[in-house]
Design a protein around this motif. Structure first.
Motif, mmCIF file in Angstrom:
data_model
loop_
_atom_site.group_PDB
_atom_site.id
_atom_site.type_symbol
_atom_site.label_atom_id
_atom_site.label_comp_id
_atom_site.label_asym_id
_atom_site.label_seq_id
_atom_site.Cartn_x
_atom_site.Cartn_y
_atom_site.Cartn_z
ATOM 1 N N ASP A 117 0.838 -1.202 0.000
ATOM 2 C CA ASP A 117 0.000 0.000 0.000
ATOM 3 C C ASP A 117 0.879 1.261 0.000
ATOM 4 N N GLU A 139 1.613 4.100 -1.909
ATOM 5 C CA GLU A 139 1.063 4.855 -3.033
ATOM 6 C C GLU A 139 2.094 5.712 -3.764
ATOM 7 N N ARG A 159 2.721 5.103 -7.738
ATOM 8 C CA ARG A 159 2.465 6.121 -8.750
ATOM 9 C C ARG A 159 3.727 6.415 -9.559
#
Length: 234
Positions: A181, A183, A187
């Motif tokens: 998790d 992020e 990205r």
């Protein structure tokens, strides 16, 4: 016994300007959708509370909030629904993509562009005959890749060879970021991969990456990503 007609795709259109609303409704009419409309953030939430839509088309600026705020609140109700923003402000594209929209439509736009975007985002299981041919991206877009390289096939071949050699490691890095998790790391990997897809014409994977960037927690988006990678590595 007559066969049951497949359910028509259901789309939520959020637009507060009457002229823009009229354009969207007229442009989408040939697609035989079930189109629900709302002219505010509050109305859109009310429409979605007990209804699962196949696609959200959301105006970036609403009288009682922003499209990004609405998307975040809708995600708490239905986490996996794809969403496309529409706005007259071309400069807002990067921000809207970062906020989780799969794509951004800039108004005014041709009806055909809107129809193609909607076809691309709707599930093929729902009303495929009524929708006409769903646009499915090819694994490789040869014409686009060659155009970007001034027709130099040997350069394209070399780039694709490098791209495919790095793809398994990139896939594993994306999976690791998803499991943790993480992020920001996710990205970063997806941003670089999307750029690489553009250089070599990996059209289907580029679409899957956009989808995963828009909703990293969506099982459907993850499935599409892994399918697109596997198709290229097969």
């Amino acid at each position: 016994m007559a066969s049951r007609e497949p359910p028509r795709p259901r789309v939520l259109l959020v637009e507060d300007d009457p002229i823009s609303l009229g354009f969207f409704q007229a442009a989408l009419e040939p697609l035989a959708l079930r189109l629900d409309s709302a002219d505010s953030l509050a109305a859109a939430l009310e429409r979605s509370r007990d209804v699962r839509h196949d696609l959200w088309l959301i105006d970036a600026h609403l009288p009682d909030g922003s499209g990004s705020e609405l998307l975040a609140r809708l995600r708490t109700l239905h986490p996996g629904t794809p969403a496309v923003a529409h706005t007259a402000d071309a400069g807002a594209t990067a921000r809207l993509l970062a906020d989780g929209f799969l794509d951004v439509l800039i108004k005014p736009l041709p009806a055909l562009e809107l129809q193609q975007q909607v076809r691309r985002r709707l599930p093929t299981r729902a009303g495929s005959e009524a929708m006409g041919t769903i646009v499915i991206q090819r694994d490789w877009d040869e014409d686009a890749a060659l155009a970007a390289l001034n027709g130099q096939q040997h350069h394209l071949n070399a780039l694709r060879e490098l791209f495919l050699s790095e793809l398994p490691g990139t896939r594993d890095a994306v999976d690791s970021a998803l499991r943790q998790d993480d992020e920001p790391t996710l990205r970063n990997h997806l941003h670089r991969l999307q750029a690489s897809c553009g250089f070599v014409g990996a059209a289907r994977l580029a679409q899957a990456v956009r989808e995963l960037r828009g909703d990293p927690h969506s099982p459907i988006a993850r499935h599409h990503f892994h399918d697109a990678v596997a198709a290229l590595l097969h």
